[in-house]
Design a protein around this motif. Structure first.
Motif, PDB file in Angstrom:
ATOM      1  N   GLY A 116       0.800  -1.224   0.000  1.00 44.78           N
ATOM      2  CA  GLY A 116       0.000   0.000   0.000  1.00 44.78           C
ATOM      3  C   GLY A 116       0.829   1.269   0.000  1.00 44.78           C
ATOM      4  N   GLY A 117       2.144   1.149   0.238  1.00 45.66           N
ATOM      5  CA  GLY A 117       3.025   2.305   0.171  1.00 45.66           C
ATOM      6  C   GLY A 117       3.350   2.666  -1.271  1.00 45.66           C
ATOM      7  N   ILE A 118       3.967   3.831  -1.478  1.00 44.61           N
ATOM      8  CA  ILE A 118       4.254   4.319  -2.835  1.00 44.61           C
ATOM      9  C   ILE A 118       5.761   4.443  -3.034  1.00 44.61           C
ATOM     10  N   TYR A 119       6.235   3.824  -4.116  1.00 39.05           N
ATOM     11  CA  TYR A 119       7.668   3.795  -4.440  1.00 39.05           C
ATOM     12  C   TYR A 119       7.846   4.350  -5.853  1.00 39.05           C
ATOM     13  N   GLU A 120       8.818   5.242  -6.015  1.00 39.54           N
ATOM     14  CA  GLU A 120       9.123   5.793  -7.342  1.00 39.54           C
ATOM     15  C   GLU A 120      10.286   5.024  -7.950  1.00 39.54           C
ATOM     16  N   SER A 121       9.998   4.292  -9.030  1.00 39.13           N
ATOM     17  CA  SER A 121      11.004   3.456  -9.672  1.00 39.13           C
ATOM     18  C   SER A 121      12.011   4.301 -10.444  1.00 39.13           C
ATOM     19  N   TYR A 122      13.300   3.963 -10.292  1.00 38.13           N
ATOM     20  CA  TYR A 122      14.387   4.682 -10.961  1.00 38.13           C
ATOM     21  C   TYR A 122      14.286   6.193 -10.704  1.00 38.13           C
ATOM     22  N   GLY A 123      13.927   6.530  -9.465  1.00 41.21           N
ATOM     23  CA  GLY A 123      13.792   7.946  -9.108  1.00 41.21           C
ATOM     24  C   GLY A 123      14.117   8.150  -7.649  1.00 41.21           C
ATOM     25  N   ARG A 124      13.148   8.639  -6.898  1.00 41.43           N
ATOM     26  CA  ARG A 124      13.377   9.013  -5.509  1.00 41.43           C
ATOM     27  C   ARG A 124      13.232   7.847  -4.523  1.00 41.43           C
ATOM     28  N   GLY A 125      12.859   6.666  -5.041  1.00 46.93           N
ATOM     29  CA  GLY A 125      12.699   5.526  -4.141  1.00 46.93           C
ATOM     30  C   GLY A 125      11.406   5.630  -3.353  1.00 46.93           C
ATOM     31  N   TRP A 126      11.456   5.207  -2.093  1.00 48.67           N
ATOM     32  CA  TRP A 126      10.258   5.252  -1.256  1.00 48.67           C
ATOM     33  C   TRP A 126       9.817   6.694  -1.036  1.00 48.67           C
ATOM     34  N   LEU A 127       8.536   6.970  -1.361  1.00 45.00           N
ATOM     35  CA  LEU A 127       7.965   8.287  -1.131  1.00 45.00           C
ATOM     36  C   LEU A 127       7.149   8.310   0.156  1.00 45.00           C
ATOM     37  N   ILE A 128       6.447   7.215   0.423  1.00 47.53           N
ATOM     38  CA  ILE A 128       5.665   7.129   1.651  1.00 47.53           C
ATOM     39  C   ILE A 128       5.368   5.658   1.945  1.00 47.53           C
ATOM     40  N   LYS A 129       5.485   5.279   3.205  1.00 45.18           N
ATOM     41  CA  LYS A 129       5.193   3.914   3.648  1.00 45.18           C
ATOM     42  C   LYS A 129       4.009   3.947   4.625  1.00 45.18           C
ATOM     43  N   PRO A 130       3.257   2.858   4.715  1.00 50.52           N
ATOM     44  CA  PRO A 130       2.172   2.810   5.700  1.00 50.52           C
ATOM     45  C   PRO A 130       2.735   2.825   7.120  1.00 50.52           C
ATOM     46  N   ARG A 131       1.901   3.227   8.051  1.00 52.34           N
ATOM     47  CA  ARG A 131       2.274   3.119   9.459  1.00 52.34           C
ATOM     48  C   ARG A 131       2.357   1.640   9.843  1.00 52.34           C
ATOM     49  N   ALA A 132       3.167   1.331  10.832  1.00 50.89           N
ATOM     50  CA  ALA A 132       3.371  -0.062  11.243  1.00 50.89           C
ATOM     51  C   ALA A 132       2.057  -0.746  11.593  1.00 50.89           C
ATOM     52  N   PHE A 167      -0.789  10.744  -0.410  1.00 55.70           N
ATOM     53  CA  PHE A 167       0.432  11.435  -0.834  1.00 55.70           C
ATOM     54  C   PHE A 167       0.089  12.451  -1.905  1.00 55.70           C
ATOM     55  N   LYS A 168       0.659  13.647  -1.776  1.00 48.80           N
ATOM     56  CA  LYS A 168       0.439  14.728  -2.739  1.00 48.80           C
ATOM     57  C   LYS A 168       1.793  15.116  -3.304  1.00 48.80           C
ATOM     58  N   ASP A 169       1.891  15.159  -4.661  1.00 48.55           N
ATOM     59  CA  ASP A 169       3.216  15.331  -5.268  1.00 48.55           C
ATOM     60  C   ASP A 169       3.082  15.973  -6.643  1.00 48.55           C
ATOM     61  N   GLU A 170       3.820  17.045  -6.859  1.00 48.19           N
ATOM     62  CA  GLU A 170       3.746  17.770  -8.127  1.00 48.19           C
ATOM     63  C   GLU A 170       4.217  16.909  -9.300  1.00 48.19           C
ATOM     64  N   LYS A 171       5.260  16.126  -9.101  1.00 52.34           N
ATOM     65  CA  LYS A 171       5.792  15.290 -10.182  1.00 52.34           C
ATOM     66  C   LYS A 171       4.752  14.273 -10.640  1.00 52.34           C
ATOM     67  N   ILE A 172       4.070  13.658  -9.707  1.00 55.65           N
ATOM     68  CA  ILE A 172       2.992  12.724 -10.068  1.00 55.65           C
ATOM     69  C   ILE A 172       1.890  13.468 -10.807  1.00 55.65           C
ATOM     70  N   GLY A 173       1.576  14.675 -10.342  1.00 56.58           N
ATOM     71  CA  GLY A 173       0.511  15.449 -10.968  1.00 56.58           C
ATOM     72  C   GLY A 173       0.773  15.779 -12.425  1.00 56.58           C
ATOM     73  N   ASN A 174       2.036  15.896 -12.796  1.00 51.21           N
ATOM     74  CA  ASN A 174       2.392  16.245 -14.179  1.00 51.21           C
ATOM     75  C   ASN A 174       2.500  15.031 -15.095  1.00 51.21           C
TER      76      ASN A 174
END
Length: 201
Positions: A116-132, A167-174
């Protein structure tokens, strides 16, 4: 006056409901074959008993199955069941060259490995992980429902009805691109998928 206000509110509500009904969900998988999808790599993708199966092949490399159509804003849900430990996931707004994918992955993994977390491939890596504590909503070896809602620069994920991340992110938005399923490299992966439902927003 109160009656008029009530009538007007009712009309607005009915109009809103009618508008929502026009946004019908469509199935991205016909349960018979891979029509509408493209295989990338040498890993295994096949249909078994009306379910889509991804399985590591002899090369034990990355593999992807992408939609032929691109999707910008959408609400997507799919059920998955992991039959072997290993990393998989659902990419969105993505593109690919060979088996090098650019985009964002909603993780599908064993317990406590950030489904359920979000990972950016070949980019910034982990953007956000779920809480434990939210990681515990995964049901290993059983069917799980993953929901992904992408609207402009906002992404929200749910697992079995529980919100995992926002997660809110300008790069994803574009960005824009296809949806894809992943097989991670290393081998030993087998995941079943079914009930692919998508609503364009």
């Amino acid at each position: 006056m109160k009656k008029l206000t009530f009538l007007l509110s009712t009309v607005v509500m009915l109009a809103s409901c009618a508008a929502l009904k026009t946004k019908e969900s469509v199935s991205l998988f016909n349960g018979k074959d891979l029509t509408g999808w493209t295989i990338h790599g040498t890993e295994k993708w096949y249909v078994d008993n009306g379910e889509l199966v991804c399985e590591s092949g002899p090369d034990k490399q990355y593999g992807y199955l992408s939609t032929n159509e691109q999707y910008k804003n959408f609400d997507f849900s799919v059920k998955f069941k992991q039959e072997a430990n290993g990393n998989s996931g659902v990419f969105f707004r993505s593109s690919i060259e060979g088996v090098k994918i650019s985009g964002w992955q909603v993780e599908v993994a064993p317990m406590n490995l950030h489904t359920g977390g979000i990972y950016e491939s070949y980019g910034r890596g982990w953007l956000i992980k779920p809480r434990a504590e939210d990681e515990q909503h995964l049901k290993p070896g059983e069917w799980n429902t993953l929901r992904i809602r992408v609207v402009n620069d906002e992404v929200t994920t749910w697992l079995n009805g529980h919100q995992m991340v926002y997660f809110k992110d300008e790069k994803i938005g574009n960005a824009n691109g296809f949806i894809a399923l992943q097989i991670h490299d290393g081998g030993g992966i087998k995941v079943r998928w079914k009930d692919f439902l998508l609503t364009k927003l």
